[in-house]
Design an enzyme around this catalytic site. Structure first.
Site, PDB file in Angstrom:
ATOM      1  N   ARG A  61      17.984  34.740  33.274  1.00 36.68           N
ATOM      2  CA  ARG A  61      19.359  34.955  32.781  1.00 36.68           C
ATOM      3  C   ARG A  61      19.436  36.265  31.988  1.00 36.68           C
ATOM      4  NH1 ARG A  61      21.281  32.733  28.373  1.00 36.68           N
ATOM      5  NH2 ARG A  61      19.884  30.947  28.500  1.00 36.68           N
ATOM      6  N   TYR A  83      44.906  41.913  39.888  1.00 42.60           N
ATOM      7  CA  TYR A  83      44.443  40.746  40.654  1.00 42.60           C
ATOM      8  C   TYR A  83      44.861  39.443  39.947  1.00 42.60           C
ATOM      9  CZ  TYR A  83      41.149  37.421  42.640  1.00 42.60           C
ATOM     10  OH  TYR A  83      40.584  36.325  43.220  1.00 42.60           O
ATOM     11  N   ASP A 138      39.186  48.442  37.047  1.00 46.25           N
ATOM     12  CA  ASP A 138      38.727  47.633  38.175  1.00 46.25           C
ATOM     13  C   ASP A 138      38.819  48.510  39.420  1.00 46.25           C
ATOM     14  OD1 ASP A 138      38.537  45.984  40.430  1.00 46.25           O
ATOM     15  OD2 ASP A 138      39.474  44.269  39.439  1.00 46.25           O
ATOM     16  N   LYS A 186      33.069  42.297  47.527  1.00 49.22           N
ATOM     17  CA  LYS A 186      33.866  42.993  48.532  1.00 49.22           C
ATOM     18  C   LYS A 186      33.057  44.120  49.184  1.00 49.22           C
ATOM     19  CE  LYS A 186      37.012  40.104  47.208  1.00 49.22           C
ATOM     20  NZ  LYS A 186      37.069  39.922  45.810  1.00 49.22           N
TER      21      LYS A 186
END
Ligand SMILES: Cc1ncc(COP(=O)(O)O)c(C=O)c1O
Length: 392
Positions: free
Chosen positions: A53, A106, A179, A204
């Site tokens: 992590r 978004y 973004d 994406k």
């Protein structure tokens, strides 16, 4: 009693091995040594590899490639694009702070702004992303701590004038977060335009094969990078090694994929512009794009991306018939894969707006969004033509 498993990966080799491809370090934990203990005690364990992590070599491989694409010294990978966005914003903002953010973002980012950040005591002010004067006025009036926008809006494909917004933000000491998911670092490198942090859905174009949910955060500010890394650790948005491998693998062909998809999208836009049944094409590289004489040259001088929006005659009903008649492009949400995806804002990304709200936001009836893949210009043009003809 059975023998305990004494297998120790890496120790089985008599000489060191140097794989060409990064191994998938599918391990939660690593043997501790003096360096690890020192780092744990010194920095909280930010730098050494001891628990996945915090750090994992496969994740580091993906991060190094994202950083390179942005010309940055480092990047962070996250479990999703939303983890990248949310973790970045909660790292930069605290109760009482102000965020000036684009109205056109978004959907889940919008929820974060409208629902979650206000619950944390953060003031959120929204502006029209394509009106530089509105940005300037909001920034001067509200003196925000952070300014947030998207390079390209969905589905209007309008271009945010990042350098001019950065100028206004810097004048009041605000950090700028962009973004860059739709534009990708092939078309726009926001850090070079003065932004402080780039967040991306690596799901994406970066990963590029519609097979992994992933995010990336890139900043050249070392202290900020560590602040965000600490929040990835405490909020738990770390990327898994297997996902990192898929992102790394996708990034190997990023330039070739994107180069080809951008060329195809530009050519398809030109072909569709003169097609019967197509009222308008929206593509950032075209002279008739609303930002052609403004932000385009500063922010997206070329290539112009692999997203293309068509406005079809006959409104949303016709668009629905057309999308259902496509034989090559797949009717699906998301974007950025090697296969062309088609979607309609009215029943997917913007279903929760009224028709009038959509029109006010520049989302016109009959809009069909394409994420252009690698099938080739003629194959895609033929597919669109047959669908248009069948539904005439
Ligand atoms: C512009 C943009 N930002 C962020 C996200 C969220 O990314 P993810 O689905 O990887 O969390 C998306 C997803 O579609 C997006 O289109």
């Amino acid at each position: 009693m059975a023998e305990p498993n004494r297998y120790r990966p890496g120790r089985e080799h008599t000489s060191r091995t140097y794989p060409v491809i990064p191994p998938i370090y599918q391990t939660t934990t690593f043997e501790l040594d003096d360096r690890a203990y020192e780092d744990i005690q010194g920095t909280g364990g930010l730098h050494e590899t001891w628990y996945s992590r915090f750090n994992n070599p496969t994740v580091d491989a993906a991060a190094a490639d994202v950083a390179r694409l942005h010309g940055a010294g480092q990047a962070l990978m996250t479990a999703s694009g939303m983890a990248a966005i949310a973790t970045t914003l909660v790292s930069l903002l605290r109760s009482g702070d102000t965020l000036v953010a684009a109205r056109q973002v978004y959907g889940d980012t919008n929820d974060l702004f409208e629902r979650d950040l206000p619950r944390l005591g953060i003031n959120v002010v929204r502006v029209n992303a394509f009106d530089v004067d509105a940005w300037r006025e909001a920034i001067t009036t509200h003196q925000p701590d952070v300014v947030y926008g998207e390079t390209l809006s969905n589905p209007q494909l309008r271009i945010m004038d990042i350098p001019l917004v950065v100028e206004a933000a810097k004048a009041v000491g605000a950090s700028v977060v962009i973004d860059n998911t739709f534009a990708t670092p092939m078309c726009t490198r926001p850090l070079e335009l003065g932004a402080d942090v780039v967040v991306e859905s690596a799901t994406k174009f970066l990963a590029g094969h519609s097979d992994v949910i992933a995010g990336a955060v890139t900043t050249d500010d070392r202290a900020l990078h560590e602040e965000i890394q600490r929040r990835i650790i405490t909020f738990g948005g770390a990327m898994d090694a297997h996902a990192a491998f898929l992102v790394w693998r996708g990034l190997r062909t990023f330039r070739v994929r994107l180069g080809e998809a951008c060329r195809t999208a530009a050519a398809l836009a030109d072909q569709m512009a003169s097609e019967a049944g197509v009222e308008r094409v929206v593509y950032p590289g075209r002279a008739d794009h609303p930002d052609a004489d403004g932000a385009a040259g500063r922010v997206m001088p070329g290539p112009h991306g692999a997203m293309l929006t068509l406005v079809l005659d006959g409104g949303d009903e016709r668009a629905l018939q057309v999308i259902r008649s496509l034989e090559v492009a797949v009717e699906a949400t998301s974007l950025g894969g090697v296969e062309t995806l088609a979607s309609l804002p009215f029943n997917s990304s913007h279903f929760n707006m009224t028709p009038q709200q959509r029109i006010d936001a520049g989302i016109l009836p009959g809009m069909l969004r394409l994420s252009v893949g690698l099938e080739g210009e003629e194959v895609l043009a033929d597919d669109l033509r047959q669908a248009l003809k069948r539904t005439r």
